[in-house]
Write a protein that holds these residues in place. Structure first.
Motif, PDB file in Angstrom:
ATOM      1  N   ASP A  66     -22.966  -9.912  47.606  1.00 42.49           N
ATOM      2  CA  ASP A  66     -24.080 -11.013  46.824  1.00 42.49           C
ATOM      3  C   ASP A  66     -23.222 -12.357  46.289  1.00 42.49           C
ATOM      4  OD1 ASP A  66     -23.093  -9.077  44.773  1.00 42.49           O
ATOM      5  OD2 ASP A  66     -24.076 -10.442  43.346  1.00 42.49           O
TER       6      ASP A  66
ATOM      7  N   LYS B 220     -16.560   0.434  40.884  1.00 42.65           N
ATOM      8  CA  LYS B 220     -16.706   1.774  41.040  1.00 42.65           C
ATOM      9  C   LYS B 220     -17.810   2.338  40.035  1.00 42.65           C
ATOM     10  CE  LYS B 220     -12.229   2.095  40.387  1.00 42.65           C
ATOM     11  NZ  LYS B 220     -11.922   0.752  40.107  1.00 42.65           N
ATOM     12  N   SER B 221     -17.558   2.015  38.522  1.00 42.43           N
ATOM     13  CA  SER B 221     -18.538   2.603  37.852  1.00 42.43           C
ATOM     14  C   SER B 221     -19.871   2.280  37.916  1.00 42.43           C
ATOM     15  CB  SER B 221     -18.161   2.284  36.304  1.00 42.43           C
ATOM     16  OG  SER B 221     -17.074   1.944  36.127  1.00 42.43           O
TER      17      SER B 221
ATOM     18  N   ASP C 248     -26.695  -4.951  42.730  1.00 43.85           N
ATOM     19  CA  ASP C 248     -27.970  -5.317  43.419  1.00 43.85           C
ATOM     20  C   ASP C 248     -28.774  -4.168  43.993  1.00 43.85           C
ATOM     21  OD1 ASP C 248     -27.545  -7.601  42.033  1.00 43.85           O
ATOM     22  OD2 ASP C 248     -26.981  -8.621  43.929  1.00 43.85           O
TER      23      ASP C 248
ATOM     24  N   LYS D 136     -19.979  -6.179  46.104  1.00 42.47           N
ATOM     25  CA  LYS D 136     -20.298  -7.467  45.778  1.00 42.47           C
ATOM     26  C   LYS D 136     -20.599  -8.441  46.785  1.00 42.47           C
ATOM     27  CE  LYS D 136     -17.353  -6.783  41.732  1.00 42.47           C
ATOM     28  NZ  LYS D 136     -16.399  -7.376  40.474  1.00 42.47           N
TER      29      LYS D 136
HETATM   30  P1  GDP Z   1     -14.552  -0.878  37.995  1.00 39.40           P
HETATM   31  O1  GDP Z   1     -13.583  -0.804  37.047  1.00 39.40           O
HETATM   32  O2  GDP Z   1     -14.311  -0.652  39.419  1.00 39.40           O
HETATM   33  O3  GDP Z   1     -15.208   0.557  37.535  1.00 39.40           O
HETATM   34  O4  GDP Z   1     -15.732  -1.801  38.105  1.00 39.40           O
HETATM   35  P2  GDP Z   1     -17.219  -1.938  37.262  1.00 39.40           P
HETATM   36  O5  GDP Z   1     -18.226  -0.924  37.912  1.00 39.40           O
HETATM   37  O6  GDP Z   1     -16.746  -1.897  35.797  1.00 39.40           O
HETATM   38  O7  GDP Z   1     -17.434  -3.688  37.574  1.00 39.40           O
HETATM   39  C1  GDP Z   1     -16.804  -4.279  37.111  1.00 39.40           C
HETATM   40  C2  GDP Z   1     -17.951  -5.579  36.961  1.00 39.40           C
HETATM   41  O8  GDP Z   1     -18.139  -6.011  38.362  1.00 39.40           O
HETATM   42  C3  GDP Z   1     -18.965  -5.478  36.304  1.00 39.40           C
HETATM   43  O9  GDP Z   1     -19.109  -6.701  35.450  1.00 39.40           O
HETATM   44  C4  GDP Z   1     -20.005  -5.165  37.275  1.00 39.40           C
HETATM   45  O10 GDP Z   1     -21.442  -5.538  36.617  1.00 39.40           O
HETATM   46  C5  GDP Z   1     -19.513  -6.201  38.428  1.00 39.40           C
HETATM   47  N1  GDP Z   1     -20.310  -5.640  39.644  1.00 39.40           N
HETATM   48  C6  GDP Z   1     -20.303  -4.534  40.102  1.00 39.40           C
HETATM   49  N2  GDP Z   1     -21.025  -4.567  41.286  1.00 39.40           N
HETATM   50  C7  GDP Z   1     -21.356  -5.767  41.461  1.00 39.40           C
HETATM   51  C8  GDP Z   1     -22.071  -6.366  42.609  1.00 39.40           C
HETATM   52  O11 GDP Z   1     -22.426  -5.797  43.444  1.00 39.40           O
HETATM   53  N3  GDP Z   1     -22.400  -7.638  42.505  1.00 39.40           N
HETATM   54  C9  GDP Z   1     -21.765  -8.543  41.461  1.00 39.40           C
HETATM   55  N4  GDP Z   1     -22.018  -9.949  41.597  1.00 39.40           N
HETATM   56  N5  GDP Z   1     -21.048  -7.870  40.500  1.00 39.40           N
HETATM   57  C10 GDP Z   1     -20.911  -6.355  40.520  1.00 39.40           C
END
Ligand code: GDP
Length: 461
Positions: free
Chosen positions: A343, A237-238, A366, A341
């Motif tokens: 990817d 989300k972030s 990405d 994600k």
């Molecule tokens: P939140 O807890 O929902 O806010 O999640 P974050 O934005 O903090 O993301 C959690 C983890 O997932 C981080 O390490 C990000 O870098 C990773 N992440 C977020 N989007 C992607 C993506 O599209 N692909 C991959 N491989 N990792 C992602």
């Protein structure tokens, strides 16, 4: 019309019209019968009282022998001004000290400080424009997206009230016919054709219904779309928010549930403002701080106009997705399911997810699928109607409330017609509708109403 009987103000008001602080130029504005003579008393260069309207004059502002500043003075002689009164605009150097000194001199010569919105209020009271147009001036200044600006400009130029005035004129016609019948007392006369009245009322209600419906859109254009991104911790989300905002505003972390603060921010997609609200995860938790986050997430869903449900496509099966969406329970607003994600996904079961909901697939980190997501956001708000531009859009809660009252009064008229109610009841219901409509344009005003509207303006406007 209430405002035609208004007499021009006898006092002259003054205020800084530009923003306070250092700048190249500040503009001090005076309005009122003595505006030109007061300025002339502190101005050295030429006799301003002898100059024609719409001219600009170079000279100095003096406090006795002391030169306070070199200025340009713009003259607008009544009635050819914003307020229809004599108006003077002094362009001085943009210094708080100079502005203070000049305003002090002007006050000494007999002007008084303007209240918030008083210039625009005078313009309204002097019949320069109607109330919806005056309100649009404030909206125009506040508009920070192209669509909000477009709506405000349209309204300021009278678009909205033209329709209202036309409706009101037709109703007045019927009210007077029915009241004429009442004058004939016992005699059983009907000047007002009941079938034609019923037609008109139906027609009016249709128009008002459209105006009322346009409010949702108007509100979106004016205030932006409150958008909330929800999903489990670590869904991304972030990351998504950051990508959308193009800035590192949210804390991204690998530890689940670290995004505890709500970060509100805005982006403009094709002129529509989306206000994003980031939330902590929606998971059940023992952690108190985090629990508050969950509670607040639900609260934010309530407040939002649009909900994005983001999930890690590698963590959530299509069956899980169905369960999650059902648990979210957002029946009354657009809900966008977004799989993140992609990817990392070895074998993406697109069809299986799509069978549950119209899922959009992205990789936030990405920046894959972000353009599509933005397009989906736009479409979700109003199925693309936003940009087609309805003729008249209601953006103002006050107008909305008055239109609703009008609609209800018209309902009563229809009921009266159906029950064969006597003319005096019909007339009173029509009057009620007329009153509510008149409040919108300012044909009917009260001091409280004006106070309420103009106190929200800034000083100097
Ligand atoms: P939140 O807890 O929902 O806010 O999640 P974050 O934005 O903090 O993301 C959690 C983890 O997932 C981080 O390490 C990000 O870098 C990773 N992440 C977020 N989007 C992607 C993506 O599209 N692909 C991959 N491989 N990792 C992602």
């Amino acid at each position: 019309m209430g405002n035609t009987t208004y007499l021009h103000s006898t006092d002259t008001i003054v205020a800084l019209a530009t923003a306070a602080g250092k700048g190249a130029i500040s503009v001090i504005r005076l309005s009122g019968p003595q505006a030109i003579s007061i300025c002339n008393a502190i101005f050295s260069g030429k006799n301003l009282l002898e100059q024609p309207s719409h001219t600009i004059h170079f000279g100095t502002i003096r406090d006795g022998a002391r030169v306070v500043d070199e200025v340009l003075v713009s003259l607008f002689v009544a009635p050819h001004s914003y307020t229809t009164e004599n108006v003077v605009e002094i362009s001085c150097h943009g210094s708080d000290y100079i502005v203070q000194e000049i305003i002090k001199l002007i006050l000494q010569k007999g002007a008084r400080l303007a209240q918030a919105g008083e210039f625009t209020k005078r313009a309204f009271l002097n019949g320069k424009f109607d109330l919806t147009q005056a309100e649009a001036v404030a909206d125009l200044i506040a508009a920070d997206s192209s669509k909000a600006h477009e709506v405000a400009i349209k309204q300021m130029r009278g678009g909205f009230s033209v329709e209202i005035k036309a409706l009101r004129a037709q109703l007045i016609h019927f009210a007077s016919l029915i009241e004429l019948e009442l004058d004939f007392g016992e005699e059983d006369v009907e000047f007002a054709d009941r079938a034609a009245l019923e037609n008109l009322v139906h027609h009016l209600q249709n128009l008002i219904r459209n105006l009322l419906q346009s409010f949702t859109l108007g509100n979106v254009l004016k205030n932006g779309v409150a958008t909330v991104i929800v999903g489990k911790p670590n869904a991304g989300k972030s990351t998504l928010l950051n990508v959308l905002l193009n800035e590192e505003k949210a804390i991204v972390s690998d530890t689940p549930g670290t995004t505890r603060d709500f970060i509100e921010d805005e982006i403009s997609i094709e002129g529509i403002l989306f206000r994003f609200i980031d939330t902590a995860g929606l998971r059940e938790t023992q952690d108190k701080v985090e629990a508050m986050g969950v509670e607040r997430s639900r609260q934010k869903i309530e407040e939002a106009a649009l909900v994005i449900y983001l999930f890690d496509v590698n963590e959530l099966t299509p069956a899980d997705l169905a369960t999650e969406l059902a648990a979210l329970n957002v029946p009354d607003k657009p809900l966008l399911a977004v799989a993140n994600k992609v990817d990392l996904a070895a074998d993406l079961e697109v069809a299986a997810y799509q069978a549950i909901a119209p899922v959009l697939f992205i990789a936030a980190a990405d920046k894959i699928g972000i353009t599509e997501l933005k397009q989906h956001l736009l479409r979700a708000v109003n199925q693309g109607d936003l940009t087609t531009g309805a003729n008249t859009i209601v953006t103002n809660l006050r107008h909305y409330a008055s239109l609703e009252q009008t609609y209800q009064a018209l309902d009563a008229v229809l009921q009266g017609l159906a029950n064969g109610t006597t003319g005096d009841f019909l007339a009173s219901d029509i009057r009620r509708a007329l009153y509510a409509l008149g409040e919108i344009t300012g044909d009917i005003t009260t001091d409280d109403l004006l106070e309420n509207i103009f106190s929200k303006f800034c000083i100097g406007k």
